[in-house]
Design a protein around this motif. Sequence first.
Motif, PDB file in Angstrom:
ATOM      1  N   VAL A  24      20.828  54.917  15.468  1.00 39.65           N
ATOM      2  CA  VAL A  24      19.648  53.988  16.011  1.00 39.65           C
ATOM      3  C   VAL A  24      19.906  52.510  15.722  1.00 39.65           C
ATOM      4  N   LEU A  25      21.172  52.021  16.657  1.00 39.36           N
ATOM      5  CA  LEU A  25      21.776  50.778  16.343  1.00 39.36           C
ATOM      6  C   LEU A  25      22.064  50.172  17.626  1.00 39.36           C
ATOM      7  N   PRO A  26      22.126  48.821  17.802  1.00 40.18           N
ATOM      8  CA  PRO A  26      22.479  48.201  19.109  1.00 40.18           C
ATOM      9  C   PRO A  26      23.195  48.903  19.902  1.00 40.18           C
ATOM     10  N   PRO A  27      23.209  49.135  21.159  1.00 40.02           N
ATOM     11  CA  PRO A  27      24.132  49.813  21.884  1.00 40.02           C
ATOM     12  C   PRO A  27      25.610  49.573  21.773  1.00 40.02           C
ATOM     13  N   SER A  28      25.966  48.274  21.520  1.00 41.80           N
ATOM     14  CA  SER A  28      27.297  47.987  21.374  1.00 41.80           C
ATOM     15  C   SER A  28      28.030  48.537  20.169  1.00 41.80           C
ATOM     16  N   MET A  29      27.113  49.289  19.301  1.00 37.12           N
ATOM     17  CA  MET A  29      27.725  49.892  18.162  1.00 37.12           C
ATOM     18  C   MET A  29      27.888  51.359  18.248  1.00 37.12           C
ATOM     19  N   HIS A  30      27.062  51.949  19.420  1.00 35.58           N
ATOM     20  CA  HIS A  30      26.859  53.316  19.385  1.00 35.58           C
ATOM     21  C   HIS A  30      28.284  54.111  19.304  1.00 35.58           C
ATOM     22  N   LYS A  31      29.158  53.517  20.257  1.00 32.31           N
ATOM     23  CA  LYS A  31      30.390  54.500  20.310  1.00 32.31           C
ATOM     24  C   LYS A  31      31.164  54.543  18.808  1.00 32.31           C
ATOM     25  N   GLU A  32      31.090  53.323  18.122  1.00 31.20           N
ATOM     26  CA  GLU A  32      31.903  53.416  16.893  1.00 31.20           C
ATOM     27  C   GLU A  32      31.071  54.378  15.992  1.00 31.20           C
ATOM     28  N   PHE A  33      30.060  54.270  15.857  1.00 36.46           N
ATOM     29  CA  PHE A  33      29.529  55.281  14.869  1.00 36.46           C
ATOM     30  C   PHE A  33      29.119  56.698  15.355  1.00 36.46           C
ATOM     31  N   VAL A  34      29.020  56.916  16.619  1.00 36.93           N
ATOM     32  CA  VAL A  34      29.029  58.420  17.196  1.00 36.93           C
ATOM     33  C   VAL A  34      30.377  59.079  16.914  1.00 36.93           C
ATOM     34  N   ILE A  35      31.547  58.040  16.887  1.00 37.72           N
ATOM     35  CA  ILE A  35      32.927  58.882  16.722  1.00 37.72           C
ATOM     36  C   ILE A  35      32.962  58.989  15.044  1.00 37.72           C
ATOM     37  N   ARG A  36      32.647  58.045  14.553  1.00 30.40           N
ATOM     38  CA  ARG A  36      32.995  58.139  12.859  1.00 30.40           C
ATOM     39  C   ARG A  36      31.913  59.426  12.616  1.00 30.40           C
ATOM     40  N   ALA A  37      30.709  59.409  12.881  1.00 31.83           N
ATOM     41  CA  ALA A  37      29.775  60.699  12.463  1.00 31.83           C
ATOM     42  C   ALA A  37      30.492  62.115  12.903  1.00 31.83           C
ATOM     43  N   ALA A  38      30.899  62.077  14.071  1.00 30.44           N
ATOM     44  CA  ALA A  38      31.370  63.331  14.385  1.00 30.44           C
ATOM     45  C   ALA A  38      32.755  63.615  13.717  1.00 30.44           C
ATOM     46  N   LYS A  39      33.599  62.618  13.437  1.00 32.30           N
ATOM     47  CA  LYS A  39      34.966  62.995  12.743  1.00 32.30           C
ATOM     48  C   LYS A  39      34.649  63.069  11.397  1.00 32.30           C
ATOM     49  N   ALA A  40      33.460  62.880  10.793  1.00 33.14           N
ATOM     50  CA  ALA A  40      32.860  63.238   9.479  1.00 33.14           C
ATOM     51  C   ALA A  40      32.302  64.673   9.577  1.00 33.14           C
ATOM     52  N   GLY A  41      32.298  65.209  10.599  1.00 36.79           N
ATOM     53  CA  GLY A  41      31.950  66.721  10.568  1.00 36.79           C
ATOM     54  C   GLY A  41      30.324  66.634  10.940  1.00 36.79           C
ATOM     55  N   LYS A  42      29.618  65.617  11.218  1.00 39.03           N
ATOM     56  CA  LYS A  42      28.270  65.756  11.621  1.00 39.03           C
ATOM     57  C   LYS A  42      27.769  65.844  13.054  1.00 39.03           C
ATOM     58  N   HIS A  43      26.757  66.666  13.351  1.00 33.73           N
ATOM     59  CA  HIS A  43      26.177  66.527  14.537  1.00 33.73           C
ATOM     60  C   HIS A  43      25.473  65.060  14.935  1.00 33.73           C
ATOM     61  N   VAL A  44      25.313  64.763  16.088  1.00 37.98           N
ATOM     62  CA  VAL A  44      24.911  63.384  16.137  1.00 37.98           C
ATOM     63  C   VAL A  44      23.762  63.501  17.460  1.00 37.98           C
ATOM     64  N   PHE A  45      22.528  62.552  16.929  1.00 41.90           N
ATOM     65  CA  PHE A  45      21.863  62.233  17.861  1.00 41.90           C
ATOM     66  C   PHE A  45      22.130  60.700  18.251  1.00 41.90           C
ATOM     67  N   CYS A  46      21.979  60.341  19.275  1.00 43.54           N
ATOM     68  CA  CYS A  46      22.265  58.691  19.683  1.00 43.54           C
ATOM     69  C   CYS A  46      21.117  58.301  20.612  1.00 43.54           C
ATOM     70  N   GLU A  47      20.566  57.244  20.201  1.00 41.00           N
ATOM     71  CA  GLU A  47      19.781  56.471  21.040  1.00 41.00           C
ATOM     72  C   GLU A  47      20.022  55.887  22.250  1.00 41.00           C
TER      73      GLU A  47
END
Length: 362
Positions: A114-137
Amino acid sequence: MATNIVIPFSRRNFLAAGAGIITASIFSPFSIALGKPKERLGIALVGLGYYSTDLLAPALQKTKNCYLAGIVTGTPEKAETWKKKHNIPDKNIYNYKNFDSIANNPDIDVVYIVLPPSMHKEFVIRAAKAGKHVFCEKPMALNVQECEEMIKVCTENKRSLSIGYRCQHDPNTQEYMRIAREKSLGNVQLISCAAGYKESRADNWKVKKSMGGGAMYDMGVYALQGARLAAGAEPISVTAEIVINRPEIFKDADEITHFQLQFPGGTVANCTGSHGLNTNFLKVNYDKGTLYMDSFSGYTGNKGYSTLGEINFPVDNQQAKQMDEDALAIMQSKPVLVPGEEGMRDIRIVQAIYQAAQTGKR
């Protein structure tokens, strides 16, 4: 200041790209079993602004298939406040630097970005690599390339990626989608759709283009979704115009974006995404009738009517319904309702709208 815009699209290329996206949507592993079955999935909210604080956190008090398990914030004061209010243990509280260590936390199954769109890619990728499923605004990202990278990493790590299009979980939206799909009122001829509010915060990320701000990325995506879902089809070309009435606030981002979508078969949609006026409606003219929604994309109270009758399916809490349904899909190893491919479809068109506005071409 007004800029006239048109967007050049090859129908053949557009439809070919759309077909590829649809194929990926069907066959990508959006949902993967979590191993040991859980009755509820733990969700960590990343970014504790208004949407997380006033909407998602309260919604998570009403969910059945998931719960608020952790938070990620760069503000220690917010962390302390949330810790006390929501009884979050210290081990489930992260900041943006130590975020990757979330991989070692079995309490957290899903990370909600739930971050500004410019940060979505970074944290979606980091979350997935951490083995977590992702919801993205929404909007999913700044451009199609970022969307593709996000989908690729989630797929490679066998993690689900769901975009926060809460309205697609709303039965009022599903009703006008059904009318288009089943042609209950014949073919769609003309669509009018607008979503907007008046943004006056000169320091907010929503008026900063580099952070993913601008009316089209924010409210325009609602109007774009309304038109696409009501048409039951993908546009083949677009024209657009950007209007700036308050340059002291909108120094580089669009304040109001008017755009017209042309669909196969002659259907046309006239749409507006706005940070300069309050508006929220959808009107559809069919061969055999009409439909009108007011509002069509609000947090509550979406309703309307068509030639077939009233459209009014009360929803207790959209965000709770969205998160519950996505969590259940993950637990059942089924596709989520709104995967990353759907978010990318919108961003592809958003990019075309901006291109049309800048070049003055279709």
